[in-house]
Design a protein around this motif. Structure first.
Motif, PDB file in Angstrom:
ATOM      1  N   ILE A   4     -10.826   8.780   0.967  1.00  0.00           N
ATOM      2  CA  ILE A   4      -9.744   8.139   0.210  1.00  0.00           C
ATOM      3  C   ILE A   4      -9.343   6.820   1.414  1.00  0.00           C
ATOM      4  N   VAL A   5      -9.044   5.920   0.365  1.00  0.00           N
ATOM      5  CA  VAL A   5      -8.993   4.373   0.882  1.00  0.00           C
ATOM      6  C   VAL A   5      -7.334   3.905   0.552  1.00  0.00           C
ATOM      7  N   ASP A   6      -6.758   3.373   1.313  1.00  0.00           N
ATOM      8  CA  ASP A   6      -5.562   2.841   1.361  1.00  0.00           C
ATOM      9  C   ASP A   6      -5.611   1.482   0.743  1.00  0.00           C
ATOM     10  N   ALA A   7      -5.519   1.571  -0.417  1.00  0.00           N
ATOM     11  CA  ALA A   7      -5.670   0.353  -1.120  1.00  0.00           C
ATOM     12  C   ALA A   7      -4.768  -1.047  -0.948  1.00  0.00           C
ATOM     13  N   PHE A   8      -3.645  -0.676  -0.214  1.00  0.00           N
ATOM     14  CA  PHE A   8      -2.761  -1.709   0.311  1.00  0.00           C
ATOM     15  C   PHE A   8      -2.687  -2.009   1.965  1.00  0.00           C
ATOM     16  N   GLY A  10      -3.923  -4.063   4.974  1.00  0.00           N
ATOM     17  CA  GLY A  10      -4.936  -5.020   5.481  1.00  0.00           C
ATOM     18  C   GLY A  10      -4.398  -6.402   4.732  1.00  0.00           C
ATOM     19  N   ASP A  11      -5.191  -7.230   5.208  1.00  0.00           N
ATOM     20  CA  ASP A  11      -5.124  -8.606   4.661  1.00  0.00           C
ATOM     21  C   ASP A  11      -5.840  -8.928   3.416  1.00  0.00           C
ATOM     22  N   ASN A  12      -5.240  -9.636   2.451  1.00  0.00           N
ATOM     23  CA  ASN A  12      -5.450  -9.913   1.110  1.00  0.00           C
ATOM     24  C   ASN A  12      -5.811  -8.481   0.363  1.00  0.00           C
ATOM     25  N   ALA A  13      -4.924  -7.643   0.685  1.00  0.00           N
ATOM     26  CA  ALA A  13      -4.935  -6.312  -0.385  1.00  0.00           C
ATOM     27  C   ALA A  13      -4.141  -6.431  -1.409  1.00  0.00           C
ATOM     28  N   PRO A  14      -4.350  -5.966  -2.559  1.00  0.00           N
ATOM     29  CA  PRO A  14      -5.480  -4.881  -2.586  1.00  0.00           C
ATOM     30  C   PRO A  14      -6.935  -5.609  -3.119  1.00  0.00           C
ATOM     31  N   THR A  15      -6.814  -6.771  -3.391  1.00  0.00           N
ATOM     32  CA  THR A  15      -8.365  -7.430  -4.077  1.00  0.00           C
ATOM     33  C   THR A  15      -9.253  -7.253  -2.985  1.00  0.00           C
ATOM     34  N   GLU A  67       4.713  -5.024  10.114  1.00  0.00           N
ATOM     35  CA  GLU A  67       6.049  -5.111  11.041  1.00  0.00           C
ATOM     36  C   GLU A  67       6.841  -4.213  10.819  1.00  0.00           C
ATOM     37  N   ASP A  68       6.775  -2.814  10.194  1.00  0.00           N
ATOM     38  CA  ASP A  68       7.375  -1.747  10.125  1.00  0.00           C
ATOM     39  C   ASP A  68       7.118  -0.850  11.376  1.00  0.00           C
ATOM     40  N   ASN A  69       8.265  -0.224  11.667  1.00  0.00           N
ATOM     41  CA  ASN A  69       8.200   0.638  12.972  1.00  0.00           C
ATOM     42  C   ASN A  69       7.267   1.798  12.588  1.00  0.00           C
ATOM     43  N   PRO A  70       5.922   1.964  13.576  1.00  0.00           N
ATOM     44  CA  PRO A  70       5.059   2.903  13.178  1.00  0.00           C
ATOM     45  C   PRO A  70       5.418   4.491  13.030  1.00  0.00           C
ATOM     46  N   GLY A  71       6.482   4.689  13.285  1.00  0.00           N
ATOM     47  CA  GLY A  71       6.948   5.988  13.317  1.00  0.00           C
ATOM     48  C   GLY A  71       7.748   6.210  11.819  1.00  0.00           C
ATOM     49  N   ASP A  72       7.768   5.108  11.122  1.00  0.00           N
ATOM     50  CA  ASP A  72       8.258   5.227   9.757  1.00  0.00           C
ATOM     51  C   ASP A  72       7.189   6.046   8.832  1.00  0.00           C
ATOM     52  N   ILE A  73       6.133   6.144   9.086  1.00  0.00           N
ATOM     53  CA  ILE A  73       4.836   6.748   8.641  1.00  0.00           C
ATOM     54  C   ILE A  73       5.491   8.217   8.438  1.00  0.00           C
ATOM     55  N   LEU A  74       6.009   8.773   9.190  1.00  0.00           N
ATOM     56  CA  LEU A  74       6.432  10.133   9.151  1.00  0.00           C
ATOM     57  C   LEU A  74       7.556  10.573   8.391  1.00  0.00           C
ATOM     58  N   LYS A  75       8.146   9.621   8.044  1.00  0.00           N
ATOM     59  CA  LYS A  75       9.385   9.830   7.278  1.00  0.00           C
ATOM     60  C   LYS A  75       9.655   8.883   6.047  1.00  0.00           C
ATOM     61  N   ALA A  76      10.371   7.756   6.362  1.00  0.00           N
ATOM     62  CA  ALA A  76      10.720   6.366   5.633  1.00  0.00           C
ATOM     63  C   ALA A  76       9.788   6.050   4.865  1.00  0.00           C
ATOM     64  N   LYS A  77       8.265   5.928   5.360  1.00  0.00           N
ATOM     65  CA  LYS A  77       7.121   5.340   4.689  1.00  0.00           C
ATOM     66  C   LYS A  77       6.087   6.357   4.140  1.00  0.00           C
ATOM     67  N   ARG A  78       6.586   7.602   4.214  1.00  0.00           N
ATOM     68  CA  ARG A  78       5.924   8.812   3.956  1.00  0.00           C
ATOM     69  C   ARG A  78       5.024   8.896   2.641  1.00  0.00           C
ATOM     70  N   GLY A  79       5.716   7.973   1.609  1.00  0.00           N
ATOM     71  CA  GLY A  79       5.164   7.988   0.229  1.00  0.00           C
ATOM     72  C   GLY A  79       4.427   6.754  -0.035  1.00  0.00           C
ATOM     73  N   SER A  80       4.403   5.916   1.111  1.00  0.00           N
ATOM     74  CA  SER A  80       3.561   4.683   1.212  1.00  0.00           C
ATOM     75  C   SER A  80       2.054   4.855   0.755  1.00  0.00           C
ATOM     76  N   SER A  81       1.184   3.920   0.558  1.00  0.00           N
ATOM     77  CA  SER A  81      -0.388   4.136   0.276  1.00  0.00           C
ATOM     78  C   SER A  81      -0.910   4.732   1.477  1.00  0.00           C
ATOM     79  N   MET A  82      -0.600   4.419   2.937  1.00  0.00           N
ATOM     80  CA  MET A  82      -1.131   4.904   3.734  1.00  0.00           C
ATOM     81  C   MET A  82      -0.681   6.479   4.045  1.00  0.00           C
ATOM     82  N   GLY A  83       0.704   6.698   3.846  1.00  0.00           N
ATOM     83  CA  GLY A  83       1.293   8.135   4.289  1.00  0.00           C
ATOM     84  C   GLY A  83       0.927   8.981   2.988  1.00  0.00           C
TER      85      GLY A  83
END
Length: 141
Positions: A4-8, A10-15, A67-83
């Motif tokens: 599983i790859v987070d397409a977004f 890193g730099d110059n993502a997703p290309t 620049e997001d708070n790392p803890g946001d991965i658990l709730k606010a950003k759970r639906g992001s490409s990484m979460g």
């Protein structure tokens, strides 16, 4: 092996991420699942002539920004490409997860969403280092 790859992440993502996934699929036969906004992935692939044949897309809304708070991965950003990718890994939909995004969010997500293997007390970050005779893993870099 399904990766599983987070397409977004890193730099110059997703290309650039898509180019790397295409190369991994061609050279290594990797089975790739891209996590992210499907329309943006398909558009970036079309513009950069990346073939998505053989890759699947795991829909996700939004990105875990550096620049997001790392803890946001658990709730606010759970639906992001990484979460979403980490949740899919935890659910057994892949054997590995790769992201070039926020290291702190990735470590937090790996520890709390995917969970540690039994007996592992903390995360160690590793980097593969090339040498004249092959490569080695430098842990806790």
């Amino acid at each position: 092996m399904k990766i599983i790859v987070d397409a977004f992440g890193g730099d110059n993502a997703p290309t650039e991420i898509l180019k790397g996934c295409e190369l991994a699929q061609k050279e290594l036969g990797a089975d790739i699942i891209l996590s992210g906004e499907e329309a943006k992935i398909r558009n970036a692939a079309k513009v950069s002539d990346v073939l998505l044949a053989g890759m699947s897309i795991l829909p996700a809304a939004g990105v875990m920004e550096i620049e997001d708070n790392p803890g946001d991965i658990l709730k606010a950003k759970r639906g992001s490409s990484m979460g979403t990718g980490l949740d899919a890994l935890a659910a057994g939909k892949g054997a590995a997860f790769v992201s070039a995004g926020s290291t702190a969010a990735l470590v937090m997500g790996a520890a709390f969403l995917v969970k540690r293997a039994p007996g592992v007390k903390r995360v160690a970050i590793g980097a593969v280092m090339p040498t004249a005779k092959g490569s080695f893993l430098l842990a806790d870099t």
